[in-house]
Enzyme design. Structure first.
Site, PDB file in Angstrom:
ATOM      1  N   TYR A  44       0.591  -1.429  -0.208  1.00  0.00           N
ATOM      2  CA  TYR A  44       0.116  -0.111  -0.155  1.00  0.00           C
ATOM      3  C   TYR A  44       0.795   0.674  -0.053  1.00  0.00           C
ATOM      4  O   TYR A  44       0.922   2.022  -0.846  1.00  0.00           O
ATOM      5  CB  TYR A  44      -1.104  -0.101   1.297  1.00  0.00           C
ATOM      6  CG  TYR A  44      -2.121   1.348   0.945  1.00  0.00           C
ATOM      7  CD1 TYR A  44      -2.647   1.401   0.419  1.00  0.00           C
ATOM      8  CD2 TYR A  44      -1.800   2.453   2.147  1.00  0.00           C
ATOM      9  CE1 TYR A  44      -3.463   2.663   0.621  1.00  0.00           C
ATOM     10  CE2 TYR A  44      -2.068   3.337   2.455  1.00  0.00           C
ATOM     11  CZ  TYR A  44      -3.251   3.695   1.568  1.00  0.00           C
ATOM     12  OH  TYR A  44      -4.195   4.849   2.170  1.00  0.00           O
ATOM     13  N   TRP A  94      -5.206   2.249  10.154  1.00  0.00           N
ATOM     14  CA  TRP A  94      -5.130   1.424   8.635  1.00  0.00           C
ATOM     15  C   TRP A  94      -5.501   0.022   8.090  1.00  0.00           C
ATOM     16  O   TRP A  94      -5.655  -0.298   7.216  1.00  0.00           O
ATOM     17  CB  TRP A  94      -4.418   2.521   7.973  1.00  0.00           C
ATOM     18  CG  TRP A  94      -4.601   2.128   6.209  1.00  0.00           C
ATOM     19  CD1 TRP A  94      -3.181   1.699   5.695  1.00  0.00           C
ATOM     20  CD2 TRP A  94      -5.798   2.901   5.416  1.00  0.00           C
ATOM     21  NE1 TRP A  94      -3.957   2.365   4.652  1.00  0.00           N
ATOM     22  CE2 TRP A  94      -6.137   3.102   4.571  1.00  0.00           C
ATOM     23  CE3 TRP A  94      -6.897   3.408   6.013  1.00  0.00           C
ATOM     24  CZ2 TRP A  94      -6.314   2.727   3.355  1.00  0.00           C
ATOM     25  CZ3 TRP A  94      -8.140   3.570   5.384  1.00  0.00           C
ATOM     26  CH2 TRP A  94      -7.927   3.327   4.136  1.00  0.00           C
ATOM     27  N   GLU A 119     -11.311   5.456   4.421  1.00  0.00           N
ATOM     28  CA  GLU A 119     -10.929   6.047   5.558  1.00  0.00           C
ATOM     29  C   GLU A 119     -11.776   6.127   6.451  1.00  0.00           C
ATOM     30  O   GLU A 119     -11.776   6.612   7.648  1.00  0.00           O
ATOM     31  CB  GLU A 119     -10.746   7.612   4.741  1.00  0.00           C
ATOM     32  CG  GLU A 119      -9.843   7.601   3.424  1.00  0.00           C
ATOM     33  CD  GLU A 119      -8.017   7.236   4.904  1.00  0.00           C
ATOM     34  OE1 GLU A 119      -7.969   7.101   6.129  1.00  0.00           O
ATOM     35  OE2 GLU A 119      -6.941   6.828   4.221  1.00  0.00           O
TER      36      GLU A 119
END
Length: 195
Positions: free
Chosen positions: A19, A49, A41
């Site tokens: 990522y 995350w 988000e």
């Protein structure tokens, strides 16, 4: 693991490294991807995350590939189905927010031609390239994320506080917050300067 120098948050977990290397801070202009990251988000609020990245494929399946036109039509039965899906974050407010946000996302598309045109207008279509020496230098919010958050809330969007909006700006590459000695910073800075 290769010897490339990365932002410290990427660590050595493969999904996180991938990522960091291939998505975070790289400009995204595809409306479907912009909607996906907006939902993710928001889902991340209060969580890591990494937790969301691990659930990303389950989210894609559960949310019809993040097609905002499909998500906007979700009814109470679909919300209940999502609440029973162990592959995603089962938070009713976050799930309901994704449906509300899908409808508003489509309103923005109707008004501006694309969500991309709307969101990137805040930076005149060009990423803000910061020059942070360490991870500790990177802010959680900025005056611009405050403004975008306020504008989105005025339109009715949910889970778009300034911290979430700033994380969104980072994830879609509106702002490049890779530290200066990170290899991605070097790559993207060269591209921005046309070298």
């Amino acid at each position: 693991m290769d010897e490339k120098h990365r932002c410290s948050w990427a660590g050595d977990i493969p999904i996180y490294v991938d990522y960091h290397d291939n998505e975070w801070g790289r400009p995204t202009h595809d409306d479907r991807e912009l909607f996906e990251l907006l939902v993710l988000e928001g889902a991340q609020a209060g969580l890591s995350w990494l937790t969301i990245l691990k659930k990303r494929e389950a989210y894609r399946e559960a949310f019809d590939g993040f097609d905002p036109a499909k998500v906007a039509l979700y009814d109470e039965a679909k919300i209940e189905e999502l609440m029973a899906n162990e592959g995603i974050v089962r938070n009713r407010r976050k799930i309901e927010a994704s449906v509300v946000n899908a409808k508003l996302f489509l309103d923005v598309v109707e008004e501006f031609g694309s969500f991309d045109a709307f969101i990137w207008e805040y930076v005149d279509g060009e990423p803000i390239v910061n020059h942070w020496e360490t991870q500790a230098d990177v802010p959680a919010t900025t005056p611009l994320s405050d403004r975008i958050s306020k504008d989105l809330k005025k339109r009715g969007f949910k889970f778009v506080g300034s911290t979430i909006v700033y994380a969104y700006m980072q994830s879609i590459g509106m702002v490049n917050d890779h530290i200066v000695d990170c290899f991605v910073y070097q790559e993207t800075a060269r591209r921005s300067s046309g070298k």
